[in-house]
Scaffold this motif. Structure first.
Motif, PDB file in Angstrom:
ATOM      1  N   VAL A 274       0.790  -1.179   0.023  1.00 11.87           N
ATOM      2  CA  VAL A 274       0.029  -0.057   0.030  1.00 11.87           C
ATOM      3  C   VAL A 274       0.872   1.274  -0.004  1.00 11.87           C
ATOM      4  CG1 VAL A 274      -1.799  -1.212   1.206  1.00 11.87           C
ATOM      5  CG2 VAL A 274       0.030   0.015   2.616  1.00 11.87           C
ATOM      6  N   ASP A 289      -1.969   7.529  -2.588  1.00 15.28           N
ATOM      7  CA  ASP A 289      -2.247   6.677  -3.834  1.00 15.28           C
ATOM      8  C   ASP A 289      -0.874   6.716  -4.569  1.00 15.28           C
ATOM      9  OD1 ASP A 289      -2.274   9.335  -4.297  1.00 15.28           O
ATOM     10  OD2 ASP A 289      -4.264   9.335  -5.520  1.00 15.28           O
ATOM     11  N   LYS A 290       0.327   7.056  -3.913  1.00 11.31           N
ATOM     12  CA  LYS A 290       1.354   7.022  -4.784  1.00 11.31           C
ATOM     13  C   LYS A 290       2.404   5.787  -4.928  1.00 11.31           C
ATOM     14  CE  LYS A 290       2.024  12.005  -3.700  1.00 11.31           C
ATOM     15  NZ  LYS A 290       2.798  12.960  -3.226  1.00 11.31           N
ATOM     16  N   LYS A 292       2.347   3.287  -7.065  1.00  9.43           N
ATOM     17  CA  LYS A 292       3.043   3.132  -8.464  1.00  9.43           C
ATOM     18  C   LYS A 292       4.311   4.004  -8.560  1.00  9.43           C
ATOM     19  CE  LYS A 292      -1.084   1.572 -10.637  1.00  9.43           C
ATOM     20  NZ  LYS A 292      -2.054   1.636 -11.613  1.00  9.43           N
ATOM     21  N   ALA A 340       1.409  -3.875  -7.107  1.00 11.78           N
ATOM     22  CA  ALA A 340       0.578  -2.724  -6.776  1.00 11.78           C
ATOM     23  C   ALA A 340      -0.880  -2.914  -6.638  1.00 11.78           C
ATOM     24  CB  ALA A 340       0.741  -1.508  -7.521  1.00 11.78           C
ATOM     25  N   SER A 341      -1.080  -2.771  -5.244  1.00 10.72           N
ATOM     26  CA  SER A 341      -2.780  -2.943  -4.784  1.00 10.72           C
ATOM     27  C   SER A 341      -3.364  -1.434  -5.090  1.00 10.72           C
ATOM     28  CB  SER A 341      -2.895  -3.423  -3.216  1.00 10.72           C
ATOM     29  OG  SER A 341      -2.630  -2.264  -2.411  1.00 10.72           O
ATOM     30  N   ASP A 342      -4.579  -1.422  -5.123  1.00  8.77           N
ATOM     31  CA  ASP A 342      -5.258  -0.184  -5.289  1.00  8.77           C
ATOM     32  C   ASP A 342      -5.629   0.511  -3.782  1.00  8.77           C
ATOM     33  OD1 ASP A 342      -7.263  -2.103  -4.590  1.00  8.77           O
ATOM     34  OD2 ASP A 342      -8.335  -1.522  -6.733  1.00  8.77           O
ATOM     35  N   THR A 344      -6.211   2.242  -0.366  1.00  9.16           N
ATOM     36  CA  THR A 344      -5.828   3.440   0.152  1.00  9.16           C
ATOM     37  C   THR A 344      -6.537   3.595   1.637  1.00  9.16           C
ATOM     38  OG1 THR A 344      -7.791   4.413  -0.701  1.00  9.16           O
ATOM     39  CG2 THR A 344      -5.814   4.636  -1.891  1.00  9.16           C
TER      40      THR A 344
END
Length: 424
Positions: A274, A289-290, A292, A340-342, A344
């Motif tokens: 995360v 949300d960084k 990536k 990468a998970s999404d 948050t």
């Protein structure tokens, strides 16, 4: 155990880790009257801030203090266990009869009339000492504070700071590791490969941290960086001083010759990544949300290191002598962001254990000398020399060169500081 034998010394060294021991060895070689004051025990951070399976992140040839040599039985490419290195430092003290006084905490340092006055707690009582010169060698990661966020964590979530973590038996259920530096990724890897109580999901809260291949073109990457001169890059020559603030890159010394650790390799083991932990809400953790961007940063940093080596070998005409035969799956890039998970947010009820792999810093509030600390309470120094005449620092990251913050740079920096001293 050594005792405090007098009230005044030419030099007092604060800290009995590798930096303090290195300068002590050199001072003793010059017959300079000094003492090393250690608030706990010799090699305290190695004893109390490392986990059971920890191994040094630099190979044996890089871990020599003044006067040390590798024995014929030492594999210079291998990595010592934490216990082995503790034994090395303790033997170093005894074999060289270094004047280290354990369990002596410095609580205040003042300066007047060209002398440093120190207040210490020793054998349960306050004691006054004085010195012509003082070397602060207590490190930049000697104290820990749990991060403070908007809301406290649920009472049923077990919290462990990385210095308290010893082995997987301490955790249970879903684990959130906060911090993706060397400690965070190494512990995530250990947990992913173990069977701890009620094992379930392992989350790693990341940030912008570089990673390094462990080996490249037949050599450890640290050896390449030494050969090409990168480890001797001087702090006062940096075009961007922020470079000196970067976290040590992700890598591990576990295994005979260590290995690469990456967000990709951890994903393969089942670790869920995360973004950076921003805050806590009433009943949840909130991440940015960084993620990536952090993956790209880590991948590019590894590529830059390899390009640095390739450029050097091309310039010397030796590229063909060092073929890239090492197949390192952990060093592969992730352009598709498979790891990468999404996520948050995580609800508190989705986490049973939090390991804080952030929060370590040093406190220098015992330095009661006007002007020696900045607004953040950190030392103001240039190449280890304080703005206060007679006050020095040793063992800090990027103090003089890139290598200053690791064992490899201690001997050279200790010699530099010793040479700067004017013993009265």
């Amino acid at each position: 155990m050594r005792q405090i034998e007098q009230q005044h010394y030419d030099v007092i060294v604060i800290g009995g880790g590798q930096a303090g021991l290195a300068i002590s060895y050199l001072l003793k070689q010059d017959n300079i009257n000094h003492v090393v004051l250690e608030r706990n025990q010799i090699a305290n951070s190695w004893v109390n801030q490392r986990w059971d399976s920890f191994k040094l992140n630099t190979p044996n040839w890089m871990n020599l203090l003044p006067g040390m040599t590798l024995s014929e039985n030492d594999d210079k490419e291998a990595f010592k266990t934490n216990a082995q290195y503790i034994d090395t430092l303790v033997r170093y003290v005894h074999e060289n009869d270094l004047p280290v006084v354990e369990h002596c905490e410095v609580t205040a340092v003042h300066h007047h009339n060209d002398l440093f006055d120190l207040t210490v707690i020793y054998q349960g009582t306050f004691k006054k000492l004085s010195a012509n010169q003082v070397v602060v060698a207590s490190g930049k990661m000697s104290d820990f504070e749990n991060p403070l966020f908007a809301n406290p964590l649920a009472s049923n979530i077990k919290q462990i700071n990385v210095g308290e973590y010893k082995n997987p038996s301490q955790v249970s259920g879903n684990v959130l590791i906060v911090g993706s530096g060397q400690s965070g990724v190494q512990i995530a890897e250990e947990l992913a490969q173990s069977m701890y109580p009620n094992k379930d999901k392992i989350y790693l809260a990341t940030s912008e941290v570089a990673r390094s291949p462990r080996r490249y073109r037949g050599k450890d990457m640290m050896e390449w960086l030494t050969i090409i001169g990168a480890m001797d890059q001087r702090t006062d020559e940096l075009e961007d001083i922020n470079m000196s603030l970067q976290t040590q890159p992700q890598v591990s010394g576990v295994g005979q010759y260590g290995h690469t650790v990456s967000l990709q390799s951890l994903h393969e083991l089942g670790v869920i990544h995360v973004g950076k932990l921003l805050t806590t809400r009433k009943d949840s953790f909130e991440f940015n949300d960084k993620l990536k961007q952090y993956i790209v940063y880590a991948d590019k940093s590894s590529e830059k290191l390899k390009a640095l080596v390739d450029g050097y070998l091309t310039k010397t005409g030796e590229l063909s002598l060092y073929p890239n035969v090492d197949i390192d799956k952990a060093d592969h890039n992730d352009p598709s962001f498979i790891c990468a998970s999404d996520l948050t947010t995580l609800d508190f009820d989705q986490v049973d254990t939090v390991i804080w792999a952030i929060g370590y810093k040093a406190k220098f509030n015992y330095l009661h000398i006007p002007g020696v600390l900045n607004e953040k309470g950190q030392p103001i120094q240039t190449n280890g020399i304080s703005v206060q005449k007679g006050l020095y620092y040793l063992g800090f990251p990027w103090m003089i060169k890139r290598k200053s913050g690791i064992i490899f740079g201690v001997a050279e920096d200790a010699q530099t500081i010793k040479d700067e001293m004017r013993v009265k």
